[in-house]
Design an enzyme around this catalytic site. Structure first.
Site, PDB file in Angstrom:
ATOM      1  CG  ASP A  36      -1.814   1.180   1.378  1.00 27.72           C
ATOM      2  OD1 ASP A  36      -2.814   1.035   0.575  1.00 27.72           O
ATOM      3  OD2 ASP A  36      -1.517   2.054   2.166  1.00 27.72           O
ATOM      4  CE  LYS A  57      -8.597   1.097  -3.263  1.00 26.11           C
ATOM      5  NZ  LYS A  57      -8.715   1.227  -4.793  1.00 26.11           N
ATOM      6  CG  MET A 169      -9.286   9.174   4.456  1.00 22.76           C
ATOM      7  SD  MET A 169     -10.140   7.675   3.712  1.00 22.76           S
ATOM      8  CE  MET A 169     -10.778   6.949   5.163  1.00 22.76           C
TER       9      MET A 169
END
Length: 260
Positions: A36, A57, A169
């Site tokens: 990742d 991602k 986020m």
């Protein structure tokens, strides 16, 4: 041919010293490592025999499609290989592990899960606060600012819970987030932003909810970052401002530019 297996491995916030012994053992035995973007790239040194495939991602960036990652895991496991899917932070917290687990179980592929430290906990450790300080709250809520339908959580309802809010986020929606929260919380509610928590690239801001969006933006803070809001965060107000640096153990530097 014997089916291999998948290990969903939590790489933590970036400091390799925070990996578990179980994680190090899994990496040492890996045939394939699916890495990742938010994991410290130095983690591959613990997987000397593995082929490393980067499957990043990142919100707002070009990313490897989730369906493609799932197909890769199945393809190599069905060849009898041990595939270690390395995820930043804690794999079971906003890491889309649920989708991967479902796909692998449907394919009849064994899966192990190795837990790790989420960036929310790394941020709290950096600030030196307890997320569940009993003088201030009765719990903590981990929440993502991005719903699957691209909508947003009910911030007013979350604020009314009286828990410490740890928001992932949320930087691209920080203005709307703060406006919604201030409909239910006092403007003076302690708040913080910690970017690249637990790494040598870490940056942070500490203040109050009414200044959060403006000051964090002016300071140039952005993703990946964790936003923390609630009275418990106020415990950091006095000692974080002291000139003495906060001691952090970082044995191996984390290359933020490479991971960005």
């Amino acid at each position: 041919m014997t089916t291999g297996k998948i290990t969903l491995l939590s790489a933590g916030p970036g400091d390799l010293d925070l990996l578990t012994i179980k994680a190090a053992k899994a990496l040492a035995l890996a045939d394939i490592v699916l890495l990742d973007d938010l994991a410290n790239p130095g983690i591959v040194s613990l997987a000397p025999r593995a082929r490393v495939i980067r499957v990043g991602k990142r919100g707002g960036c070009k990313s490897t499609p989730q369906a493609f990652i799932e197909r890769l895991m199945q393809r190599y496991a069905l060849k009898g290989l041990h595939v270690v899917r390395v995820k930043g932070g804690e794999a079971l917290l906003f890491g889309r592990a649920g989708e991967e687990l479902a796909a692998l179980r449907r394919a009849g592929i064994p899966v192990d899960i190795v837990n790790g430290i989420s960036s929310g906990f790394a941020a709290a450790a950096s600030l030196g606060v307890s997320l569940t300080h009993r003088e201030h709250c009765q719990g903590v809520t981990f929440i993502t600012a991005h719903k699957q339908d691209h909508g947003e959580p009910d911030w007013s309802a979350l604020a009314a819970t009286g828990t410490t809010l740890v928001i992932y986020m949320g930087m691209t929606r920080i203005e709307r987030l703060c406006t919604s929260l201030m409909s239910a919380l006092p403007a003076c509610t302690p708040a913080a932003v910690v970017q690249w928590a637990g790494t040598q690239a870490e940056r942070r801001w500490l203040g109050t909810l009414d200044r959060l969006a403006i000051d964090a933006t002016d300071a140039g803070l952005g993703s990946p970052a964790v936003i923390l809001i609630g009275p418990a965060i106020g415990e950091a107000m006095q000692w974080v401002a002291q000139p003495a640096p906060i001691h952090q153990i970082n044995q191996e530097p984390f290359d933020a530019q490479r991971a960005a």
